[in-house]
Each structure stands twice: as structure tokens, then as C-alpha cells.
Write a protein that holds these residues in place. Structure first.
Motif, mmCIF file in Angstrom:
data_model
loop_
_atom_site.group_PDB
_atom_site.id
_atom_site.type_symbol
_atom_site.label_atom_id
_atom_site.label_comp_id
_atom_site.label_asym_id
_atom_site.label_seq_id
_atom_site.Cartn_x
_atom_site.Cartn_y
_atom_site.Cartn_z
ATOM 1 N N GLY B 45 -0.313 -4.984 5.184
ATOM 2 C CA GLY B 45 -0.539 -3.772 5.968
ATOM 3 C C GLY B 45 0.745 -2.976 6.178
ATOM 4 N N SER B 46 0.563 -1.772 6.704
ATOM 5 C CA SER B 46 1.721 -0.948 7.017
ATOM 6 C C SER B 46 2.560 -1.649 8.082
ATOM 7 N N GLU B 174 5.496 0.804 -3.792
ATOM 8 C CA GLU B 174 4.352 1.726 -3.677
ATOM 9 C C GLU B 174 4.356 2.738 -4.841
ATOM 10 N N HIS B 207 -0.392 -0.772 -1.399
ATOM 11 C CA HIS B 207 -1.608 -0.837 -0.566
ATOM 12 C C HIS B 207 -2.840 -0.640 -1.443
#
Lengths: 258, 262
Positions: B45-46, B174, B207
Motif C-alpha cells: 500500500g501507499s 512505479e 501498485h
């Protein structure tokens, strides 16, 4: 009582911590100036940005300052019938004090802010981390060339500022105040000593270093996004300006106190 | 009698890695092995510490405790010079590209060649054009500045810069964030091609589940400062681990509680 002491002590500790960080940052930057590899392109780029592109603003500031100084000292000295001192007052004020200080403040506003904004943006967009992953020390690539450029660029600008400041005084004195051109020039150079010019150039070198140091330090320490870059830019200009005035006092004391 | 075959040594071996920022413990004893030639995708998660993990391995952040071994050497115990030699074999694609906006594209791509390998500028420019071709860009793009490129093109240039020195290890932070699905798939394809061509070991954090399955051979989930699951990337959506299941299926209810306050 304790809360009063804490209120005084906290900012003092922050000040000491910041001063220590800036000193270590400066030492690290300077150490890269004597250890290869050297990034000559970055140095030349910083030098052009700091010296060449600052010429117009410094030149205009110097020439108008010389003109105002001649006008103000003439009207002031007329009260004591001491108008003949205008030429020496202009040349000594410009070379010793106004040339380096005003050039320093103008360059701090123009270049110090730009350095902090550029390096700060590089920090918040991971460009400084990217440099490290490409086998390039950010201190060596970004900071050391700018520090050296500052030390060289500002004395060069101050030479120009000195000449134009004296020229401004000469123009006003000979065209509006009735001075004889030859007598004005004679008076200018007969009172001028080598130490007057040298002290101004040494001050300029120190101011150039301080401008580059505060620009780089504040940019390097930027945190957050656009707001952080804005805060770093403001801090770079304000801190460099205060340090210029403080070091001006210290250096004047060193050169001219009996 | 045949000699026993020694077990394959991990390319990167992380043990007990810890990192805190103030009171917040972001990494709390991370253990991870990444085998040579493998593409590992780290999901989480962030704010779970994925970027911190990668930055610790890259020596951009100093960990509080633990060891990071690359080819069997604990890089945290090496001298700065020896460490630089190890990191010269690593390439990194940053989340937002992190291209140097004061330099033209070719100089961005050739930056590592000029800095590490002392290649002459004229030669570096030619090689930058070739590498741009490998990521599907025209060599003429080399004369442009990063601000003149679209987001997808900037990612390609950043990928070209990461692979320019033919690194042993590649990190991707990312890689598809902020790109549309088609460009994202193109970037993933380029990453897979580059990693295979170079024979590198790759670590990506993402993500994006589709991206994770396209890029990764293996996957690991970082949660609560620890690796809570690892396995083949193909089994991400059917891992059987409640934390991974909640994350990969984007369920609101489950063991992961979102922190609404920092």
C-alpha cells in the motif's frame, strides 16, 4: 522561569544546529574542489549565469549609485564648503563599500534565488538521487562548481561596478555640478589607494562564496513540493543578504580598524 | 561420486532491514532474497515503505539496522570507494523519470556513460541514439529537452538512461504510474525486453497489478514493515494470503486497515 529559558534556548539550539550544518556543507563542497573528477562544464555554466547574466543589473545599480552619491555628497558638503571632497568620497565609497555590497545584494536576489530554486526542484523531483545512482556525487556536480563560480564571478562584477560607479559620479559632477573633468579625475585618483580596491574585491569574493553557499544549501535541504522550493528560495536570498551585511562589517573591521 | 551442487547464491540478499522516521517504523525487519536473472515485483500500500526499501538498497537512505548483500558482499560494510564500484553496476528508473531538465535527452541517456566510463561526448551521443532506438524512440529525440516530451516518452528516456550502462541490476519505482493503460503496457513490454536482453536482475515496486504480473517472475508483499508473502507473480491474484488478497482485489474490508491520519 523554565519555560522562559526553554523559549530562549530552543531557537538558539536551532541556530547552532543550522550553523553547524552549513559549515559542514561548505567544507564538503570545498573538499570536492581539490579532488577529481572536476565538472568543468558545470563550472563554466555557473560562471556565465552568475557573472555574464548579472552584468546588466549590477551595471545599472552601480552607475545610478555613483550618480546619487555625487549629488547627495555635493549638497551635503556644500553646507561646510567642502564640495571638493565629492570625487574622493564617491571613489572611496564605491570601491570600499557600495560596489561589493550592492553587487552582492543584487546577485543574491538574482542568482542565489535561482540556484536554490533549481537545486530545490532537483531535490523534490528525485534528480539529485538520480545523480547518485549514475555514479555522480551531487556535491561535486552541483555544489562545488557553483561555489568556485561565486568566488570568481563577484569580484569580476565588482571591478565593473567600481568603474561604472565612479563614472556615474563623474558624469553628474561634470555635467550638473560644474566640476572640471580633469580636476575631478585627478582628485579621484589622488585619494585612491590599492587597499581600497583590494579590500572591495576580497569582500566580493567572500560575498560570492556566501551567495553560492546559501543558494546551494537551501536548495539541497529542500523538503516537500512546490511550497518547499518557494521557502528554500526565500531562505537563500534572506540568509545570503544578512550574511553579506554581517561579513561586510567583519571584513571592514579587519581591513581598516587601527 | 558426483560433487554436491552448491545452492545458487542470491544476487541481492536483505536481512533484518529496519528504518524509522521519527516515531514511525517504516521497515521492521525486512528479509528478502532475489535470485540472479529474476524479476521481483514488490507490492504494498501507499506509505508501506516500498520506496524506502529500494532507496536503502540503492544507498540513498542509510538503514537503521540489517544487512544488504549484493553478490555476497554486505554493501553497508564496504568503503565508500568499493560501494561506488558496486553501485556502478546498478540502474534505476525513478517514479517520475527524474530526468535532468537542464540537459538534452541524449545527454540524459549518456550521463552514466560520460560519468562512469569516460566515453567521449561524440561517441556517447551516437550510443545514446542507439539506446533510444532500443526503447522505441527516434535518435532525433536526443536533441529535445525533457520538458518537450510527453509523459510516456519521458518514461522511455528514463528507461534508456537506466539501461545505458548495461547494468547487472535494475530497479523500477512505479514504472507505469501516471500513464494510460496502453502506454503502461508498452513500458512494461520494454522493461521485460530490456531485462531479458541484458540478463539483469530486476526489482520493481508497483501498485498496478496488471503491470506486476507482466513484469515479475516473483512477487513479494510489504505490509507493516515486513515481507508478509512471497511467491510466483502469476499466483498474485490467488495467493491464499488474506493481506495479499485484500490488496490485489482492492477490497475495503480485510486485515489491512487504512491509516486515515499520518
Amino acid at each position: 522561569m523554565n519555560s522562559l529559558l526553554a523559549a530562549i534556548g530552543r531557537p538558539v539550539l536551532v541556530l547552532c544546529r543550522t550553523a553547524g550544518r552549513i559549515a559542514l556543507f561548505a567544507l564538503s563542497g570545498l573538499s570536492h574542489l581539490v579532488r577529481p573528477p572536476f565538472h568543468v562544464r558545470m563550472f563554466v555554466r555557473a560562471l556565465i549565469e552568475m557573472a555574464y547574466f548579472s552584468l546588466p543589473v549590477v551595471a545599472l545599480t552601480a552607475i545610478f549609485t555613483g550618480m546619487v552619491l555625487a549629488l547627495q555628497s555635493y549638497t551635503g558638503f556644500a553646507r561646510f564648503s567642502a564640495q571638493s571632497a565629492v570625487a574622493s568620497v564617491v571613489v572611496l565609497s564605491v570601491t570600499r563599500e557600495l560596489g561589493p555590497v550592492l553587487a552582492g545584494l543584487m546577485v543574491a536576489g538574482r542568482v542565489g534565488a535561482a540556484m536554490a530554486a533549481e537545486i530545490g526542484t532537483m531535490r523534490v523531483t528525485d534528480q539529485i538521487d538520480a545523480l547518485a545512482t549514475l555514479s555522480t556525487d551531487p556535491m561535486k556536480y552541483l555544489v562545488a562548481p557553483r561555489l568556485l563560480a561565486g568566488v570568481i564571478a563577484l569580484p569580476a562584477l565588482v571591478v565593473v561596478a567600481d568603474i561604472l560607479g565612479v563614472l556615474g559620479g563623474y558624469i553628474v559632477s561634470t555635467t550638473s555640478l560644474g566640476f572640471n573633468p580633469a580636476a575631478y579625475l585627478h582628485s579621484t585618483f589622488s585619494y585612491l589607494e590599492t587597499i581600497d580596491v583590494v579590500s572591495g574585491l576580497v569582500k566580493a569574493a567572500v560575498f560570492g562564496f556566501l551567495i553560492a553557499l546559501m543558494g546551494c544549501y537551501n536548495g539541497y535541504a529542500t523538503r516537500g513540493g512546490a511550497e518547499g522550493v518557494g521557502a528554500a528560495t526565500t531562505a537563500a536570498v534572506v540568509s545570503a543578504s544578512i550574511l553579506i551585511l554581517a561579513f561586510d562589517y567583519v571584513l571592514t573591521g579587519l581591513f581598516f580598524s587601527q | 561420486m558426483s560433487a554436491a551442487i552448491p545452492p545458487k547464491q542470491p544476487k541481492i540478499r536483505i536481512r533484518g532491514l529496519e528504518k524509522s522516521f521519527g516515531e514511525k517504523k517504516v521497515l521492521d525487519g525486512v528479509d528478502l532474497d532475489i535470485m540472479p536473472g529474476t524479476s521481483l515485483v514488490v507490492i504494498g500500500g501507499s506509505g508501506s515503505g516500498k520506496s524506502v526499501l529500494i532507496k536503502c538498497v540503492l544507498n540513498l537512505i542509510e538503514p537503521d539496522a540489517g544487512t544488504i548483500e549484493i553478490d555476497g558482499e554486505n554493501v553497508l560494510a564496504l568503503s565508500p570507494r568499493a560501494r561506488r564500484a558496486v553501485y556502478a553496476r546498478i540502474g534505476m528508473l525513478f517514479q517520475n523519470g527524474a530526468l535532468f531538465d537542464s540537459l538534452p535527452v541524449w545527454e540524459n541517456v549518456a550521463f552514466g556513460l560520460l560519468a562512469r566510463h569516460r566515453v567521449r561526448r561524440a561517441e556517447a551521443r551516437v550510443r545514446a541514439g542507439e539506446i533510444l532506438g532500443q526503447v522505441g524512440l527516434e535518435a532525433t529525440c536526443g536533441a529535445l529537452f525533457p520538458a518537450e516530451l510527453s509523459g510516456g516518452m519521458q518514461k522511455r528516456v528514463a528507461l534508456a538512461r537506466a539501461i545505458a550502462s548495461r547494468p547487472d541490476i535494475l530497479f523500477f519505482d512505479e514504472p507505469t504510474t501516471g500513464l494510460d493503460p496502453i502506454i503502461g503496457a508498452v513500458i512494461d513490454g520494454l522493461i521485460v525486453d530490456c531485462v531479458k536482453r541484458l540478463g539483469s536482475t530486476a526489482v520493481a515496486i508497483t501498485h498496478d497489478m496488471a503491470s506486476a504480473q507482466r513484469i515479475g517472475d516473483e512477487a513479494a508483499m510489504l505490509h507493516g514493515g515486513k515481507i508478509v508473502w512471497s511467491g510466483p507473480a502469476a499466483s498474485l491474484l490467488k495467493s491464499g494470503n488474506p493481506v495479499v488478497d485484500q490488496f490485489t482485489h482492492g477490497r475495503r474490508e480485510g486485515p489491512i486497515k487504512m491509516e486515515l491520519r499520518g
